[in-house]
Design a protein around this motif. Structure first.
Motif, mmCIF file in Angstrom:
data_model
loop_
_atom_site.group_PDB
_atom_site.id
_atom_site.type_symbol
_atom_site.label_atom_id
_atom_site.label_comp_id
_atom_site.label_asym_id
_atom_site.label_seq_id
_atom_site.Cartn_x
_atom_site.Cartn_y
_atom_site.Cartn_z
ATOM 1 N N LEU A 2 0.802 -1.224 0.000
ATOM 2 C CA LEU A 2 0.000 0.000 0.000
ATOM 3 C C LEU A 2 0.831 1.268 0.000
ATOM 4 N N THR A 3 2.049 1.174 0.513
ATOM 5 C CA THR A 3 2.828 2.380 0.776
ATOM 6 C C THR A 3 3.082 3.192 -0.486
ATOM 7 N N GLU A 4 3.504 2.547 -1.577
ATOM 8 C CA GLU A 4 3.836 3.307 -2.780
ATOM 9 C C GLU A 4 2.616 3.974 -3.388
ATOM 10 N N CYS A 5 1.505 3.244 -3.488
ATOM 11 C CA CYS A 5 0.348 3.852 -4.137
ATOM 12 C C CYS A 5 -0.171 5.031 -3.315
ATOM 13 N N VAL A 6 -0.198 4.906 -1.993
ATOM 14 C CA VAL A 6 -0.692 6.007 -1.153
ATOM 15 C C VAL A 6 0.274 7.193 -1.182
ATOM 16 N N SER A 7 1.575 6.915 -1.042
ATOM 17 C CA SER A 7 2.551 8.009 -0.984
ATOM 18 C C SER A 7 2.647 8.751 -2.316
ATOM 19 N N THR A 8 2.577 8.015 -3.440
ATOM 20 C CA THR A 8 2.652 8.711 -4.731
ATOM 21 C C THR A 8 1.364 9.469 -5.022
ATOM 22 N N LEU A 9 0.221 8.942 -4.597
ATOM 23 C CA LEU A 9 -1.037 9.671 -4.776
ATOM 24 C C LEU A 9 -0.998 10.993 -4.022
ATOM 25 N N LYS A 10 -0.485 10.975 -2.793
ATOM 26 C CA LYS A 10 -0.461 12.178 -1.974
ATOM 27 C C LYS A 10 0.450 13.263 -2.550
ATOM 28 N N LYS A 11 1.380 12.895 -3.425
ATOM 29 C CA LYS A 11 2.227 13.891 -4.078
ATOM 30 C C LYS A 11 1.431 14.779 -5.026
ATOM 31 N N PHE A 12 0.326 14.245 -5.545
ATOM 32 C CA PHE A 12 -0.405 14.950 -6.594
ATOM 33 C C PHE A 12 -1.817 15.356 -6.208
ATOM 34 N N SER A 13 -2.353 14.791 -5.123
ATOM 35 C CA SER A 13 -3.750 15.052 -4.795
ATOM 36 C C SER A 13 -3.951 15.072 -3.287
ATOM 37 N N ASP A 14 -4.798 15.988 -2.833
ATOM 38 C CA ASP A 14 -5.180 16.013 -1.422
ATOM 39 C C ASP A 14 -6.549 15.363 -1.243
ATOM 40 N N CYS A 15 -6.876 14.418 -2.098
ATOM 41 C CA CYS A 15 -8.173 13.749 -2.065
ATOM 42 C C CYS A 15 -8.368 12.982 -0.759
ATOM 43 N N LYS A 16 -9.613 12.667 -0.465
ATOM 44 C CA LYS A 16 -9.927 11.768 0.626
ATOM 45 C C LYS A 16 -9.628 10.346 0.171
ATOM 46 N N ILE A 17 -8.939 9.573 1.015
ATOM 47 C CA ILE A 17 -8.579 8.201 0.681
ATOM 48 C C ILE A 17 -9.321 7.254 1.616
ATOM 49 N N LYS A 18 -10.083 6.322 1.036
ATOM 50 C CA LYS A 18 -10.805 5.316 1.810
ATOM 51 C C LYS A 18 -10.261 3.940 1.444
ATOM 52 N N LEU A 19 -9.821 3.203 2.448
ATOM 53 C CA LEU A 19 -9.304 1.856 2.241
ATOM 54 C C LEU A 19 -10.266 0.854 2.872
ATOM 55 N N TYR A 20 -10.830 -0.026 2.039
ATOM 56 C CA TYR A 20 -11.650 -1.127 2.524
ATOM 57 C C TYR A 20 -10.733 -2.328 2.714
ATOM 58 N N CYS A 21 -10.659 -2.854 3.936
ATOM 59 C CA CYS A 21 -9.618 -3.820 4.268
ATOM 60 C C CYS A 21 -10.057 -4.712 5.427
ATOM 61 N N ARG A 22 -9.243 -5.743 5.676
ATOM 62 C CA ARG A 22 -9.420 -6.589 6.863
ATOM 63 C C ARG A 22 -8.392 -6.239 7.932
ATOM 64 N N THR A 23 -7.254 -5.672 7.518
ATOM 65 C CA THR A 23 -6.176 -5.300 8.435
ATOM 66 C C THR A 23 -6.107 -3.784 8.531
ATOM 67 N N VAL A 24 -5.897 -3.264 9.739
ATOM 68 C CA VAL A 24 -5.702 -1.827 9.913
ATOM 69 C C VAL A 24 -4.215 -1.529 9.781
ATOM 70 N N PHE A 25 -3.872 -0.612 8.884
ATOM 71 C CA PHE A 25 -2.481 -0.280 8.607
ATOM 72 C C PHE A 25 -2.125 1.075 9.222
ATOM 73 N N ASP A 26 -0.865 1.254 9.501
ATOM 74 C CA ASP A 26 -0.388 2.518 10.051
ATOM 75 C C ASP A 26 -0.143 3.496 8.908
ATOM 76 N N LEU A 27 -1.240 3.929 8.300
ATOM 77 C CA LEU A 27 -1.195 4.870 7.186
ATOM 78 C C LEU A 27 -2.239 5.961 7.423
ATOM 79 N N PRO A 28 -1.964 7.191 6.972
ATOM 80 C CA PRO A 28 -2.871 8.320 7.237
ATOM 81 C C PRO A 28 -4.073 8.337 6.290
ATOM 82 N N ILE A 29 -4.875 7.272 6.340
ATOM 83 C CA ILE A 29 -6.030 7.155 5.467
ATOM 84 C C ILE A 29 -7.197 6.583 6.276
#
Length: 228
Positions: free
Chosen positions: A16-43
Motif C-alpha cells: 500500500l505504501t507506494e500507491c498512497v505516498s505517490t497519490l499524496k504527491k499529486f492530490s489532497d483527495c480523501k482516501i478510503k481503504l476497505y480492508c481486513r487489516t488496519v495499517f499505520d497509514l494516514p487514510i
C-alpha cells in the motif's frame, strides 16, 4: 470532493505504501481503504464484511454504489498495485457519469477494471444499479456476448471475480448506456502480459519506459510488480 477508494484484503503494508505516498504527491483527495487489516497509514479505514467473500468484484461495485459520497463528488476505484505519476482526478475535466480505462494494446478484454470511477449523481447510481443487476442476473446481450467470448459460460453463476471488468468491456464494445467515458491507458497503464503472453525482458523494458513518463498518470504494475 475527490475520493479515492482502495480495496485490499491482504496484510502487507508495503503493497500500500507506494500507491498512497505517490497519490499524496499529486492530490489532497480523501482516501478510503476497505480492508481486513488496519495499517499505520494516514487514510480512512473501512472494514470488509462477509459480502466480500466469494463475490469480490461484484461487491466492489456495491461499495462504490453505496459510498457515503455527496452529490457531484468525484470517486475513483483503484487497485493498489499502482504508482501515481500525476493527479488522477484530472480525468473529471471530461464530461461523464462513469469512466473506465481501456488498454493500449489489443486484448480479448479491452478494458482493465483496475481503475474506473463515477461522478456521484443519480445517473451514475443508475448505471451502477444496472451493473450490479447484470452481475447477479445477466440478461444484457452485449454483456452475454463478452461472457461467451471469454468462455465464462462454465462459470455462469460465479460473481466473484470477472463481473465488473466484463460489464465495462460490454460498455466499451456496445452502444453506450448513459454518459460513459473511456479514459484510456493514460489512467491505467498496464503491461502487455497475460496467460498466453510469456513475460519477456522486452516486455519489462518497454514497460519500464512508462515509469516517470507524465503522459501516464497511473502505472499499473500487475504481473510486473516487484520486477522493475
Amino acid at each position: 470532493m475527490n475520493v479515492m477508494v482502495f480495496i485490499y484484503d491482504g496484510s502487507q503494508v508495503n503493497k500500500l505504501t507506494e500507491c498512497v505516498s505517490t497519490l499524496k504527491k499529486f492530490s489532497d483527495c480523501k482516501i478510503k481503504l476497505y480492508c481486513r487489516t488496519v495499517f499505520d497509514l494516514p487514510i480512512e479505514h473501512c472494514r470488509l464484511g462477509q459480502k466480500w467473500n466469494g463475490r469480490r468484484m461484484t461487491h466492489r461495485m456495491e461499495i462504490i454504489r453505496n459510498l457515503p459520497a455527496k452529490e457531484d463528488d468525484n470517486v475513483i476505484s483503484c487497485d493498489i498495485d499502482v504508482r501515481f505519476q500525476g493527479d488522477p482526478f484530472v480525468v473529471f475535466e471530461n464530461q461523464f457519469d462513469l469512466f473506465y480505462t481501456s488498454r493500449q494494446y489489443d486484448c480479448d478484454s479491452p478494458v482493465n477494471a483496475g481503475v474506473w470511477g463515477i461522478r456521484k449523481n443519480k445517473p451514475a447510481d443508475a448505471l451502477l444499479d444496472f451493473m450490479i443487476s447484470q452481475a447477479t442476473k445477466p440478461t444484457w446481450e452485449p454483456y452475454l456476448t463478452v461472457r461467451r467470448r471469454l468462455k465464462r459460460d462454465d462459470r455462469a453463476n460465479e460473481i466473484d471475480w470477472w463481473t465488473n471488468q466484463d460489464i465495462l468491456c460490454a460498455f466499451h464494445e456496445s452502444p453506450k448506456i448513459g454518459k460513459v467515458f473511456d479514459a484510456g491507458a493514460r489512467y491505467n497503464c498496464c503491461p502487455h502480459t497475460g496467460p498466453e503472453l510469456p513475460l519477456t525482458e522486452e516486455t519489462i523494458s518497454n514497460f519500464r519506459l512508462k515509469i516517470g513518463n507524465p503522459d501516464y498518470t497511473i502505472i499499473h504494475y500487475k504481473e510486473l510488480e516487484g520486477k522493475l
